[in-house]
Design a protein around this motif. Structure first.
Motif, mmCIF file in Angstrom:
data_model
loop_
_atom_site.group_PDB
_atom_site.id
_atom_site.type_symbol
_atom_site.label_atom_id
_atom_site.label_comp_id
_atom_site.label_asym_id
_atom_site.label_seq_id
_atom_site.Cartn_x
_atom_site.Cartn_y
_atom_site.Cartn_z
ATOM 1 N N GLY A 126 9.491 -2.345 2.065
ATOM 2 C CA GLY A 126 8.749 -2.518 0.790
ATOM 3 C C GLY A 126 7.181 -2.109 0.959
ATOM 4 O O GLY A 126 6.456 -1.323 0.099
ATOM 5 N N SER A 127 6.630 -3.040 1.678
ATOM 6 C CA SER A 127 5.271 -2.923 1.958
ATOM 7 C C SER A 127 4.752 -1.778 2.633
ATOM 8 O O SER A 127 3.621 -1.246 2.123
ATOM 9 N N THR B 33 2.100 3.471 1.570
ATOM 10 C CA THR B 33 2.084 5.107 1.460
ATOM 11 C C THR B 33 1.806 5.416 0.069
ATOM 12 O O THR B 33 1.183 6.522 -0.261
ATOM 13 N N ALA B 34 2.528 5.007 -1.017
ATOM 14 C CA ALA B 34 2.233 5.240 -2.492
ATOM 15 C C ALA B 34 0.961 5.177 -2.698
ATOM 16 O O ALA B 34 0.156 6.094 -3.421
ATOM 17 N N GLY C 65 -1.670 8.236 -3.955
ATOM 18 C CA GLY C 65 -2.355 7.934 -5.203
ATOM 19 C C GLY C 65 -3.877 8.121 -5.039
ATOM 20 O O GLY C 65 -4.668 8.789 -5.940
ATOM 21 N N GLY C 66 -4.266 7.487 -3.833
ATOM 22 C CA GLY C 66 -5.715 7.543 -3.645
ATOM 23 C C GLY C 66 -6.194 9.132 -3.316
ATOM 24 O O GLY C 66 -7.403 9.365 -3.668
ATOM 25 N N LEU C 67 -5.410 9.849 -2.596
ATOM 26 C CA LEU C 67 -5.661 11.100 -2.401
ATOM 27 C C LEU C 67 -5.698 12.041 -3.616
ATOM 28 O O LEU C 67 -6.717 12.743 -3.804
ATOM 29 N N GLY D 282 -5.729 5.842 4.943
ATOM 30 C CA GLY D 282 -4.673 6.665 5.584
ATOM 31 C C GLY D 282 -4.272 6.328 7.130
ATOM 32 O O GLY D 282 -3.198 6.128 7.486
ATOM 33 N N LEU D 283 -5.579 5.920 7.794
ATOM 34 C CA LEU D 283 -5.377 5.270 9.196
ATOM 35 C C LEU D 283 -4.598 4.026 9.238
ATOM 36 O O LEU D 283 -3.602 3.737 9.852
ATOM 37 N N LEU D 284 -4.927 3.103 8.399
ATOM 38 C CA LEU D 284 -4.281 1.921 8.050
ATOM 39 C C LEU D 284 -2.674 2.076 7.725
ATOM 40 O O LEU D 284 -1.926 1.523 8.301
ATOM 41 N N THR D 285 -2.542 2.828 7.028
ATOM 42 C CA THR D 285 -0.941 3.443 6.622
ATOM 43 C C THR D 285 -0.321 3.885 7.577
ATOM 44 O O THR D 285 0.612 3.378 7.977
#
Length: 51
Positions: free
Chosen positions: A3-4, A9-10, A14-16, A40-43
């Motif tokens: 879930g996390s 990712t969502a 959404g940020g993009l 993105g790198l953190l994701t």
């Protein structure tokens, strides 16, 4: 995908969308794009760590 990681990712996608809409509407802002790249790198890091 846990879930996390799915939530992160969502948020990244959404940020993009938000940064792209801002850039189209009001002009490009380098700090927004930098922040999105960091997110993105953190994701990617979270997804790799979960694998």
């Amino acid at each position: 995908m846990p879930g996390s990681a799915k939530a992160m990712t969502a948020c990244t996608v959404g940020g993009l969308v938000v940064v792209t809409a801002y850039s189209v509407g009001l002009g490009s802002n380098g700090w927004l794009w930098f922040g999105w790249v960091v997110l993105g790198l953190l994701t990617v890091g979270v997804l790799v760590a979960r694998a």
